[in-house]
Each structure stands twice: as C-alpha cells, then as structure tokens.
Design a protein around this motif. Structure first.
Motif, short mmCIF file in Angstrom:
data_model
loop_
_atom_site.label_atom_id
_atom_site.label_comp_id
_atom_site.label_asym_id
_atom_site.label_seq_id
_atom_site.Cartn_x
_atom_site.Cartn_y
_atom_site.Cartn_z
N HIS A 218 -16.06 7.41 -56.04
CA HIS A 218 -16.65 8.13 -54.91
C HIS A 218 -15.60 9.05 -54.32
O HIS A 218 -14.73 8.64 -53.54
CB HIS A 218 -17.15 7.12 -53.87
CG HIS A 218 -18.25 6.25 -54.35
ND1 HIS A 218 -19.57 6.46 -54.04
CD2 HIS A 218 -18.23 5.15 -55.16
CE1 HIS A 218 -20.33 5.53 -54.61
NE2 HIS A 218 -19.53 4.73 -55.30
N SER B 226 -21.06 10.48 -47.02
CA SER B 226 -22.33 9.80 -46.73
C SER B 226 -22.57 9.73 -45.23
O SER B 226 -23.71 9.76 -44.76
CB SER B 226 -22.36 8.40 -47.35
OG SER B 226 -21.37 7.57 -46.80
N LEU C 151 -21.66 9.83 -53.29
CA LEU C 151 -20.93 10.22 -52.09
C LEU C 151 -19.89 9.18 -51.72
O LEU C 151 -20.11 7.98 -51.92
CB LEU C 151 -21.90 10.37 -50.90
CG LEU C 151 -23.10 11.30 -51.08
CD1 LEU C 151 -23.98 11.24 -49.84
CD2 LEU C 151 -22.65 12.72 -51.35
N LYS D 198 -26.63 4.80 -42.40
CA LYS D 198 -26.50 4.34 -43.78
C LYS D 198 -27.44 3.18 -44.07
O LYS D 198 -28.15 3.18 -45.08
CB LYS D 198 -25.05 3.93 -44.07
CG LYS D 198 -24.84 3.43 -45.48
CD LYS D 198 -23.39 3.09 -45.76
CE LYS D 198 -22.96 1.78 -45.17
NZ LYS D 198 -21.61 1.36 -45.61
N ALA E 18 -24.15 5.80 -51.79
CA ALA E 18 -23.02 5.88 -50.86
C ALA E 18 -22.02 4.78 -51.16
O ALA E 18 -22.39 3.65 -51.48
CB ALA E 18 -23.51 5.75 -49.42
N ILE F 105 -26.00 17.61 -47.08
CA ILE F 105 -24.82 16.76 -47.17
C ILE F 105 -23.60 17.61 -46.82
O ILE F 105 -23.34 18.62 -47.46
CB ILE F 105 -24.68 16.16 -48.59
CG1 ILE F 105 -25.92 15.31 -48.91
CG2 ILE F 105 -23.41 15.33 -48.69
CD1 ILE F 105 -26.02 14.89 -50.35
#
Length: 933
Positions: A485, A511, A506, A334, A443, A526
């Motif tokens: 999210h 994520s 996401l 991330k 994210a 994804i």
C-alpha cells in the motif's frame, strides 16, 4: 456541476422523496426491498446554528453515514410555559427535511427525557414548580404536561415519516429508562409514552434504549463489551434487529476535570469492529458531531456533587465542535464504507460455530458465513505489528498484517462480482459499479503488505503494468497478488470473461482522503482532504494535501486536473486570514452593593421559585455583629457554586453543594452579606431529577463542619475513606460524633444505602449506588451528646463526606434575592470599582473573508475567571477558567459585517487584556473550485 449526496433512486428530480416501504426481521431493517446496515450519526440540531446543519449533515453522509439520530430538546421549544418556538435554530422540522434532501434516514428521540448532558435532561425548568410533580413516572401532573408537549412535536415528526414520503424511520420512547429501574417498574409510565406516540399517528417502528417495552425494539448503549450486550438483546428480543443505539465515540467534559480524550482512533476502530463481529446490524455514533452548549444549557451529572458540563460539547467526536474532520472521522469513514461494501453479507450472515480457520499463537479468530462466503475477524493479542499466517478451509494459507490489538477483517472467497471471488486480509471500502467496470477499493496501512487471491469461473486476465508480484494457477482461474500500500494509489486491471474489474489499492493516508459521492451513479474521489458545499448542496470546493493529482472515478465533467498541494502552488498563494481585532474593552462594575430593593423573603429562594431559567442571582442580607469575628455559615440547601461578599469585598468561593459551609469575617456593627450565584446546570442524569438551583433553604449563622472521611472503625482497624481500599470491608464501618442541644445536623457526600444513626436506618429514597452524592438531614435521628454512625461502604476513596451542624436559633431570615441582569449603559463610563464583578464590552467589525476559505472563529479566554459570554444579544454560554476548556466557539452565522458586540461578565472583574479572537488552524486552507466542463 451539482454532485448530490443522495443514494441512487432515493430522490426524484423535483426533490420530493417518494414513499418507501419499511419493515424488519431478526436480521435487519428492510427499506424498500433492501436490507440496510444503519450507520447513524448522532447530531443535535439544537447544538449549532441552523446555518451549519448542511455542512455537518453532508460530512456525515460523506463518512458513510446513511442515517442521523437526534434528540428533541423540550426546553428549547417551550422555555416558558405555553410559549412554543419552532423557528430558526429550533426548527427541527426543517432539520429533518434537510436529512431527507440529503438522502439520510432519521431516528427521532423526542424523550421527553433525553439526558444528553443537557440542562434538566431536556425538561423545561418551570416543570419543577408544579405541585406534587414526579418526573419520569406515571405521575398525573407530569404526564399532563408530557401530553401537551407531544401535541406540539409529534405532528412535526408524523408528517416526516418514511410512509409519508419523509425520512423518519424510527422513533424512540423515552431514553435509558433501564438505568433508572427495571422494565417492570416503569411499565405503566413507558406504556403511557408509547401509546401517546401511537395515538398521535406514529406508525414507524418504536425503539427504546437500555430498557425495553412491549411493542418496541430495544437497543443497547455502550462503548465496549459488544458480545455481552448482543447476547442480552438476543435473550430479550431474538426476532428483531440489533442496534447500538448509542456507541460512545468519546465522552463529555466537566469543569475542572481532565480533557476527555481517552478514546483513541485505533481503539474506536477496534470497538466498532467488535460490534460488527458480534452481529449488530446498526451502529449509532454518539456523538458524531457534538456541538456546543450555547445559552447555558449544559447540564450536570452524577459521580460527585458538582459535575457541571463545560460549554463545549465537542465530545472528542469524529467531527469537531467546529465541524472539522478529525482522525476519528477518517476512522468512522473507513469502517462505515466497509459496512456499505459488505452490507448484504453482514446482514445475512450467521456466526461460524466451529473453528474452520487456524493461525499461530497471538491471533483470535471469529467468523461469519453466508452463501459460501466467509468473513473472519482476526484480532491480534501481540504487542507489535506482525504478519500472521492464517490457514483457511482447504489448506489455503494467507499472510495478514495486523497491528497490536487490532481486529483485521479477512475476506474468505467473498463474491465481488458474479463469477469472481476475493480472499484477502484488509478493509474493503468500495465495491461499486462505475460505468462498465466493477471497482474494488482496498484500504491498508502505510507500507502494508497485503496478499490478494482472486478466483473466477473463467480465466483471469491481468496486465502487470505495475510489476506486482503475482502467480496464476495453471488454468488461469486463480490469481495470487502480493502488493504494498503505497502513497500513490495502485490501479490493477483484471478481466474474467466479459467482466472488467479494477482494484484500487490505497495506503492509510490516501484511504483517509477517499470519498464516495452519489449523483445518478456512484462516484469516487481519492486525494481530497475535505469538501465544502454551497447552500443548495452542490460541491463548492475541495482541498487536499500532498502532491500529485486527485484520482476521480466516473464521469465528473471537471476542467483539467486538481493539484492537491494548494499551499505550494504559487498561483494560489494568498495572505493569511485577518483575525477580527477586539478594540479596547469598556468596563462596567456590577455594583452589587447598589442593587435595587425588592421583596424581602423569609429564606433564600432558588431559580425556579423565582421563575428564572438560568443566569445569576444575588442574595443579600444585612448582618449585625457585636464584635469583629469569624463565623461559619451553614447552607442547608445550595446547588450551585457561590461567591461570598461582605460589604462588596469577596471573601471566598463556595464550591461544595447540596449543603455547604463557609467561613466569613464579620466586622463589628452592621455589614452587608451577599452571595453571587450562577446557575451551573440542572441534573441531566440522576434518580433525583428536578432539583432546585441556587440557594433555597435556611442559612444559619453559627455552625461547624467535620470531614467524616477519616477515623472510621472496622473491627479492630481504623479506616480512612479518603484512601484506596482494594478489598471489600469485612464489616460495616462505624464512627461517632458529638452534638449539642438545639443543634441540627446534615450529612452530605458519598453516603451509602444502609446508613444508620444510633441504630435507626436513614431512608435514602431512590438510592442508586452509581449516584455518589446525597444530602440528608439527620437532625431527627441524632441526640444531644455522643451519636454513632454506621454505614456500609461500597468503594473508596470518597471524594466528600461531611457532617454539618448548626445552632437552630441562629437562622438568618429576611433575604433580598434579585436577578443580576445583563448590564447596559457602557457609554456612561461610570467610575468602575477597583475590584468585584464586572461586565466588559468590545465592538468589532468582521474583516472580509476570501471566498476560497472556510474559516471558523474561536474566543480564547486567557486571564479571566468565571462568567458568561454574549455576542450580539446571544448567550454563547458559560466560561470558567479552571479547565479543561480554554477556547469558545463564536459562530460566524451570528456575526455581522460591522458593529458586532461582544460582552463578557466576569465574577472577579478580571480585565480581558489577554482575551482574543482567532481563526482555527484550518481556516487558512484554500479551496479549489470545481467547474463544469
């Protein structure tokens, strides 16, 4: 269909990488014409089979790493003097070639000293035997052998530099010399190494870490305190890039200590964000994949007398020892994708001096700005997750959700495409052109609420198919979105003028399962939990979890959809993997008493003296006693744990090293005294590198040991140094001891500089206060009768501080010292001894492995004591069942279909009835194969 992991334009179609220009300034390294934020993965080729390199490197690439750094381990390439090995698992040239093939830049750290919790810091053991050698200095003998080493390894590096068409962009000079001495003290030595690299053709920038040198770029090694480290580098070298050369993702483990799992994924994220906030333009994750200390190559470090590395070097790293994805891996992915998405901004921006943004109490704000764009780092000091209002320039107020202690990035009018800007609080992990659509991926945490503000030069078109709360300005050029999210990715389509933008939102779960791949152009997937690769680097298969279809962005050419919940798919249901079974073990006694004769030595000799790199030595001597008695043996020089036997029966284990004592029960008459000693690793980090291993000094038959941690005097107070003392002592401490005539004395343990005996200071050459272990012979300072010790004490409690005394006339001379070879001849079925050391052997076949699995094999050593493991002639490393390691890696690459031989040596001869092989919990996962359309 092949999905390579190259960045677009990095590699030509014939797999030959073109020469690329490399330069740098105070902001970053510049590769080609582009500034590069270096996300580097520390991965050591020598800590895994070469067959695993591709999987580990590819997973690093998929986590957003664009660079790999590796040490070179001199001792694996020249284990015996003049015998070089650059083949198979030791072919680091092939490792660098694979980095190049996968589009990963490389940082090479040839040392010659590497630390790395690796035996002797990477030096070959035989260097210890060279007369008058002094390590990590400009010592003539030492540099002679370093130059011979450079002659071998530097040409391999030189031919793979970026200007030669390879991927090596940086080469390190030595390693962490600043922990040993100031820059000026090591100047001559470091210059010799630098010049040795330059003279052999290294033309990429040279770097150092924790210690600088003219003509090199210094980096910092740390886990916390990013601001202080950045400021230090700015003072020393303001006009060069600022690298975290080692960002410690976890920590090593040693026998008998707690598991080193103290650095949580959330804290890992925060520390990375601190480094980015401080202004670092590169982070090398040490370790990204730790691997294994096969072959007994685990080292020994400071802090106590016997901190020996376990066989696993998992390091609690993002990729586990078995190359499995962990929660830290997802965190690293991330943050590294975040740095990719904002690389241009991060590398061009400057700190914001004034406070142009405000928030309520409980938030600390620091910012960076460039070209009208700002990035704020909002750090929560609260104990609960909250929505915090943040007011930006012009009175714009944004609510941002932040967890306790988290640093949340706040994008302030960040340009995502020419003519459109985004303001929001959250992690932007993708901003890529996919076809004719600019794709923005955001994210957040599960269920997180995020406010997005888009501003454009033209009216923004928005189709609200998802029924998102929104508000547009009267002219349509500003759009406010209030989103959540969710588990299902949300795809929000925008259009301004002729530019289409898709925003994909996401949650944390999704994520974590978002992958950025490269073919001719960027592709995103994804919903995939993991990815498996063929030998040529193409995606062999994917796995996922949770229901629904994977979200594939770009022209994938994939047949049909992909169900992520394979285990719930009846068509894919298969039986679990069958773990290899270990047939009944055959035992062979070590038969210490029957060891053959050898040359008698006046005193015990150590491993290097006997030209033995590792393994076991057995020390034997006959002793005579005129009566049955207990005697205290004193070992003046011992650097490994030892088991003590009398007439083949174990009487105890010596754990303390440096100098030690042991009580022994002797029968009347003649008996055989034996010590079984395993090489547990040489110091890899210390001012005293190059210690002999095993037992190598005089042994005395009548001695005593006094624990000196208690009964010290400070003024009027009695002080016990095995207790906690929070405050500094007001004066030096003193203590007395008695010594008889003709007796020698040794102090061993946590001694301090300034130690005096009877008013005379004891020199502690090379003393460092972080090296809490010393052994010093004070016989020449002590006198018959009462003696006084005076010593300043820096900290308490002390783990060990002992006085060993001995009668000089009782030295035990005449020792037989022989290696304990790996025993053969199990088929002879010689009668085993009822107790004592033993070998065990089991032969097994490898069950068929389904093609749609990707198993990893472990050996659990339940019920055993201490020893080593060998598989098909390969040493898998030491084991010691005192924790924290319980399971040991068995590489499938080193197994055969049939007739595998597993050998255990156990110092106590414990039966391996509870030892078992098993696949890790992820081995039963089934992989879906991607097919061409």
């Amino acid at each position: 269909m092949t999905y390579t992991l190259m960045n677009a334009g990095e590699q030509t179609t014939n797999n030959v990488q073109r020469e690329v220009k490399l330069s740098y300034d105070e902001k970053s390294f510049i590769i080609g014409e582009e500034r590069v934020f270096l996300n580097s993965a520390s991965i050591h080729y020598f800590r895994m089979p070469s067959q695993e390199w591709r999987e580990v490197l590819a997973k690093a690439k998929l986590a957003g790493m664009n660079c790999v750094d590796t040490y070179l381990a001199w001792n694996v390439h020249e284990p015996e003097e003049g015998k070089w090995d650059f083949s198979g698992d030791n072919d680091f040239g092939a490792f660098l070639d694979l980095c190049s093939e996968l589009g990963l830049w490389a940082i090479v750290r040839p040392g010659p000293f590497i630390c790395a919790e690796w035996d002797f810091g990477g030096f070959p053991y035989w260097l210890k035997t060279k007369e008058n050698i002094r390590f990590r200095t400009d010592n003539k003998t030492y540099l002679h052998y370093v130059n011979l080493y450079f002659d071998q390894v530097v040409p391999i590096i030189r031919s793979r530099q970026i200007r030669q068409g390879g991927s090596v962009i940086l080469v390190q000079v030595e390693n962490e010399y600043g922990y040993l001495a100031e820059d000026a003290a090591g100047l001559s030595y470091m210059k010799a190494l630098r010049d040795g690299l330059l003279e052999r053709g290294i033309d990429v920038p040279l770097i150092t870490c924790e210690g600088g040198l003219e003509g090199t770029i210094e980096g910092a090694n740390f886990w916390s305190g990013a601001d202080g480290h950045f400021a230090k580098l700015m003072r020393k070298q303001p006009d060069v890039p600022k690298l975290v050369t080692e960002f410690w993702t976890g920590w090593f483990e040693h026998w008998g200590a707690p598991a080193a799992t103290q650095k949580t994924p959330d804290l890992y994220e925060k520390r990375m964000m601190e480094a980015i906030r401080a202004g670092f333009d590169g982070i090398s994750h040490y370790m990204f994949f730790g691997g294994t200390n096969f072959g007994g190559y685990g080292g020994r470090t400071v802090g106590s007398s016997d901190i020996y590395m376990v066989t696993s070097y998992d390091y609690d790293a993002p990729l586990s020892e078995y190359a499995r994805i962990t929660a830290k891996y997802r965190t690293a992915k991330k943050i590294s994708l975040f740095t990719q998405a904002l690389a241009a901004f991060l590398l061009e921006s400057e700190p914001i001096g004034g406070s142009e943004a405000r928030s309520v109490e409980g938030i600390r704000l620091q910012g960076r700005e460039w070209n009208g764009q700002k990035l704020w780092f909002a750090e929560s000091t609260r104990q609960e997750k909250e929505m915090f209002p943040i007011t930006l320039e012009g009175g714009r107020t944004l609510s941002v959700s932040i967890k306790p202690g988290q640093i949340m990035p706040v994008l302030d009018r960040m340009e995502i495409v020419p003519g459109m800007k985004l303001t929001c609080g959250g992690f932007l992990i993708g901003n890529d052109r996919i076809g004719d659509v600019q794709t923005v991926i955001l994210a957040g945490e599960d269920g997180q609420r995020t406010q997005l503000v888009f501003e454009a030069d033209q009216a923004i078109g928005f189709g609200n198919d998802l029924h998102i709360r929104h508000e547009s300005s009267p002219d349509g050029r500003m759009l406010h979105l209030d989103i959540f999210h969710f588990q299902t990715p949300q795809r929000i389509g925008l259009k301004a003028g002729g530019q289409r933008v898709e925003v994909i939102v996401l949650n944390g779960y999704m994520s974590d399962r978002a992958w950025k791949l490269h073919r001719d152009e960027v592709r995103w997937a994804i919903g995939w939990e993991d990815i498996d690769f063929d030998a040529d680097g193409s995606i062999k298969g994917v796995s996922g979890s949770g229901g629904g279809e994977a979200l594939l962005l770009g022209d994938w050419g994939v047949k049909g959809g992909f169900t992520r919940d394979h285990q719930s798919n009846a068509d894919k249901a298969t039986k679990p993997l069958h773990t290899p079974s270990l047939p009944w073990w055959k035992r062979k006694s070590a038969s210490l008493l029957s060891l053959g004769n050898g040359e008698l030595l006046e005193r015990p000799h150590g491993f290097a003296e006997l030209q033995q790199e590792s393994g076991y030595l057995v020390y034997s001597r006959d002793v005579e006693s005129d009566r049955e008695q207990e005697s205290t043996l004193v070992f003046t020089a011992i650097q490994d744990s030892a088991r003590l036997f009398v007439d083949g029966r174990e009487q105890g284990m010596i754990r303390q090293v440096g100098a030690a004592h042991a009580a022994v029960q002797l029968p009347k008459g003649r008996s055989k005294l034996q010590l079984l000693v395993q090489h547990m690793g040489s110091l890899n980090f210390s001012p005293y590198l190059g210690e002999e291993k095993g037992i190598f000094g005089p042994v005395y038959g009548e001695g005593s040991a006094i624990d000196l941690r208690r009964d010290w005097v400070s003024g009027e107070d009695s002080v016990h140094l095995d207790e906690v003392h929070a405050e500094a002592f007001p004066s030096e401490l003193s203590r007395t001891f008695e010594l008889q005539e003709n007796h020698g004395a040794i102090l061993v343990g946590a001694l301090s500089s300034g130690l005096r005996i009877n008013g005379r200071e004891i020199p502690l050459v090379g003393y460092q206060n972080w090296f809490a272990y010393h052994s010093v012979d004070i016989s020449g300072y002590a006198v018959k009768g009462r003696n006084t010790i005076e010593m300043p004490v820096a900290k308490a409690p002390l783990g060990r501080l002992e006085l060993l005394t001995y009668d000089k006339s009782t030295e035990l001379r005449g020792w037989l010292v022989v290696p304990l070879e790996n025993e053969a001849g199990f088929e002879e079925n010689s009668p085993p001894a009822e107790e004592g050391p033993a070998w065990y052997r089991s032969l097994f076949d490898l069950p068929a492995v389904p093609e749609d699995t990707h198993p990893k094999l472990k050996l659990r050593m339940t019920g055993m004591s201490k020893g080593f493991i060998a598989l098909n002639g390969r040493n898998l490393g030491r084991y010691w069942q005192i924790g924290p390691q319980e399971d040991y890696k068995v590489p499938l690459a080193w197994l055969k279909d049939t007739g595998n031989e597993l050998i255990l040596f156990d110092e106590e001869g414990r039966r391996p009835d509870s030892v078992r092989l098993f696949y890790d919990e992820q081995s039963d996962r089934r992989w879906e194969t991607l097919e061409e359309a």
